[in-house]
Design a protein around this motif. Structure first.
Motif, PDB file in Angstrom:
ATOM      1  N   ASN A 120      -7.264  -9.339  12.725  1.00 54.45           N
ATOM      2  CA  ASN A 120      -8.411  -8.598  12.292  1.00 54.45           C
ATOM      3  C   ASN A 120      -8.439  -8.316  11.057  1.00 54.45           C
ATOM      4  OD1 ASN A 120      -9.420  -9.515  14.815  1.00 54.45           O
ATOM      5  ND2 ASN A 120      -8.760  -7.029  15.690  1.00 54.45           N
ATOM      6  N   GLY A 121      -8.185  -9.113   9.888  1.00 51.88           N
ATOM      7  CA  GLY A 121      -8.482  -8.614   8.623  1.00 51.88           C
ATOM      8  C   GLY A 121      -9.532  -9.228   7.962  1.00 51.88           C
ATOM      9  N   ASP A 146      -2.080  -9.000   4.184  1.00 47.98           N
ATOM     10  CA  ASP A 146      -3.527  -9.582   4.081  1.00 47.98           C
ATOM     11  C   ASP A 146      -4.205  -8.110   3.156  1.00 47.98           C
ATOM     12  OD1 ASP A 146      -3.815  -7.131   5.936  1.00 47.98           O
ATOM     13  OD2 ASP A 146      -4.874  -8.162   7.302  1.00 47.98           O
ATOM     14  N   ASP A 147      -3.422  -7.243   2.949  1.00 45.33           N
ATOM     15  CA  ASP A 147      -4.053  -6.134   2.001  1.00 45.33           C
ATOM     16  C   ASP A 147      -3.267  -6.061   0.549  1.00 45.33           C
ATOM     17  OD1 ASP A 147      -1.843  -5.335   2.993  1.00 45.33           O
ATOM     18  OD2 ASP A 147      -2.857  -3.414   4.165  1.00 45.33           O
ATOM     19  N   PRO A 207      -0.818   1.516  -5.274  1.00 46.27           N
ATOM     20  CA  PRO A 207      -1.968   1.717  -4.241  1.00 46.27           C
ATOM     21  C   PRO A 207      -3.331   1.741  -4.730  1.00 46.27           C
ATOM     22  CG  PRO A 207      -0.734   3.901  -5.009  1.00 46.27           C
ATOM     23  CD  PRO A 207      -0.216   2.729  -5.489  1.00 46.27           C
ATOM     24  N   VAL A 208      -4.002   1.008  -4.132  1.00 47.13           N
ATOM     25  CA  VAL A 208      -5.571   1.148  -4.224  1.00 47.13           C
ATOM     26  C   VAL A 208      -6.420   1.774  -3.161  1.00 47.13           C
ATOM     27  CG1 VAL A 208      -7.440  -0.231  -4.841  1.00 47.13           C
ATOM     28  CG2 VAL A 208      -5.250  -0.958  -5.841  1.00 47.13           C
ATOM     29  N   HIS A 228      -1.822  -2.621  -3.614  1.00 46.75           N
ATOM     30  CA  HIS A 228      -1.893  -2.507  -2.042  1.00 46.75           C
ATOM     31  C   HIS A 228      -2.962  -1.628  -1.606  1.00 46.75           C
ATOM     32  CE1 HIS A 228       0.576  -1.331   1.900  1.00 46.75           C
ATOM     33  NE2 HIS A 228      -0.665  -1.927   2.061  1.00 46.75           N
ATOM     34  N   PHE A 229      -3.877  -2.258  -1.272  1.00 44.29           N
ATOM     35  CA  PHE A 229      -5.098  -1.754  -0.769  1.00 44.29           C
ATOM     36  C   PHE A 229      -4.960  -0.990   0.619  1.00 44.29           C
ATOM     37  CE2 PHE A 229      -9.207  -1.623   1.684  1.00 44.29           C
ATOM     38  CZ  PHE A 229      -9.945  -0.685   0.870  1.00 44.29           C
TER      39      PHE A 229
END
Length: 338
Positions: A21-22, A106-107, A137-138, A234-235
Motif C-alpha cells: 500500500n505504498g 518504497d520510501d 530524513p525527509v 528517507h521520506f
C-alpha cells in the motif's frame, strides 16, 4: 516470469523495490531510480513486488516507470500475496538476473550515484557480503522533526551507520534500507535455510529479517561495510512520527532478539571457519556452568543457557533456534568466504 538460476546471473545490479500500500510514495521513489547515473555498459533492472496491496500500487508503479524510466532498464513487476517484506524479497530475488542487488524501500530516494558506488564496492571487495549507506530524513512539508527523533533516528534507518567509512562487521548489522549485497549469497542461504524468524510464533518479528541476513553473512565469513558517501533520502510520513509508532517500532526490534540473539552469540563464539578455538572452548566449558548457576536475572540465564547449547549437543537439542543456527554454520554446501 521464469525464476533465474544462480548459474545464469549476469554482471550487473538488480534493484529490489517492495511495497505494501505504498501507492502515494512510489512515484517519487521511482523517479529517483530513473535518475541513476550508470555506465552504459553496466546493466541493471528494477524488480518491483506488490506485497498484497489494496491501493493500486501495482498499476501506480508501472505507470511511474513508464513516465520516468529509461527504455534500456527493464522494470519487472511481480505480486506476492503472503504479507511480510521477507516473502516479497524471496519473490524478487528468485527472479533477479544480476549478480548484485540493492534493496530500495518504497520510501527511499537513492542518490544518483548510489548503484554505481555499490557496484564498485562489491566488485572490488569480494570479502564484503553487504554494504550500507547513510540515510537522510525527509519530513512532510511544514512538518518539524519531533523533539525525540534524534535519539531514536537509527530505528528509522537514518543518520550515519558508523563514524567513518570502513568495515562494520563487529556492529553485527546494516539497515535493510539501501542494503547492497550478492544475489548468490542470499539465494544460497535462504533456499536451503528459510528464515529462522519463522520458527517463532510472533509474525511481527519478521521486521528484523535484515539483521538476520547480516548475521548469516558474518557466520559464513563475510564482512559488512559502510560507506558514508552512499546516501539516500528517507521520506518519513506523519503517521510514523508519533511516539506510539516509535515505541512499537523498537518493541518489534527488541522482540526479534529472541531469535537474532542466538545468532549474535554464535558470531561471538565461532570464528570465520565455523569453529570455536580450543582454548576458548575449554574456558567456556569451565566457566559457563558456573555463570549459569550464579545468574540472577532471566536475561543472563538465557544467555548462559544458549552458550551451553552451542557447547554441548545434548543441550542444543533443547533449543530449536540453536540447532538451526549450528546446521547453517557448519553446512559445507552453502556459500562461505574462502
Amino acid at each position: 516470469m521464469k525464476k533465474q538460476s544462480s548459474n545464469d546471473l549476469q554482471r550487473g545490479i538488480s534493484v529490489i523495490l517492495c511495497t505494501y500500500n505504498g501507492a502515494d510514495k512510489l512515484p517519487a521513489t521511482i523517479r529517483h531510480l530513473a535518475l541513476q547515473q550508470m555506465s552504459p555498459n553496466m546493466p541493471w533492472e528494477i524488480i518491483f513486488v506488490d506485497n498484497n496491496s489494496s491501493d493500486g500500487s501495482f498499476e501506480v508503479a508501472r505507470a511511474a516507470w513508464d513516465s520516468y524510466g529509461a527504455a534500456k532498464v527493464e522494470f519487472v513487476a511481480l505480486r506476492e500475496t503472503k504479507p511480510a517484506k521477507y516473502y516479497a524479497l524471496q519473490t524478487a530475488l528468485a527472479h533477479a538476473r544480476f549478480s548484485y542487488f540493492v534493496i530500495c524501500d518504497d520510501d527511499n530516494w537513492l542518490a544518483n550515484d548510489y548503484l554505481s558506488r555499490v557496484f564498485s564496492i562489491l566488485e572490488y571487495h569480494p570479502e564484503v557480503g553487504a554494504v550500507g549507506g547513510q540515510g537522510i530524513p525527509v519530513f512532510p512539508e511544514h512538518w518539524n522533526s519531533p523533539s525525540w527523533f534524534a535519539s531514536y533516528s537509527e530505528g528509522y534507518a537514518v543518520g550515519p551507520q558508523a563514524n567513518q567509512t570502513g568495515y562494520v562487521t563487529k556492529r553485527g548489522y546494516l539497515w535493510g534500507a539501501g542494503l547492497g549485497s550478492r544475489t548468490t549469497l542470499y539465494r544460497s542461504f535462504y533456499e536451503k535455510y528459510p528464515s529462522f524468524l519463522l520458527l517463532h510464533d510472533d509474525p511481527s518479528i519478521m521486521t528484523t529479517e535484515d539483521t538476520e541476513y547480516c548475521l548469516r553473512l558474518i557466520l559464513r565469513g563475510y564482512d559488512l561495510y559502510y560507506d558514508s558517501a552512499l546516501k539516500f533520502q528517507h521520506f518519513i510520513p506523519e503517521d510514523k512520527l508519533t511516539e506510539n509508532y516509535m515505541h512499537a517500532l523498537y518493541k518489534k526490534n527488541h522482540e526479534g532478539f529472541v531469535v537474532t540473539g542466538n545468532y549474535y552469540l554464535a558470531v561471538k563464539l565461532f570464528d570465520k571457519r565455523g569453529k570455536i578455538r580450543l582454548l576458548n572452548k575449554l574456558r567456556l566449558k569451565l566457566l559457563t556452568p558456573l555463570r549459569l548457576w550464579l545468574a540472577r536475572t532471566h536475561k543472563k540465564r538465557i544467555r548462559e543457557q544458549t552458550i551451553m547449547a552451542y557447547l554441548y549437543p545434548s543441550v542444543a537439542r533443547k533449543n530449536l533456534i540453536v540447532l538451526h543456527v549450528l546446521a547453517f554454520l557448519k553446512d559445507e554446501t552453502i556459500a562461505r568466504f574462502p
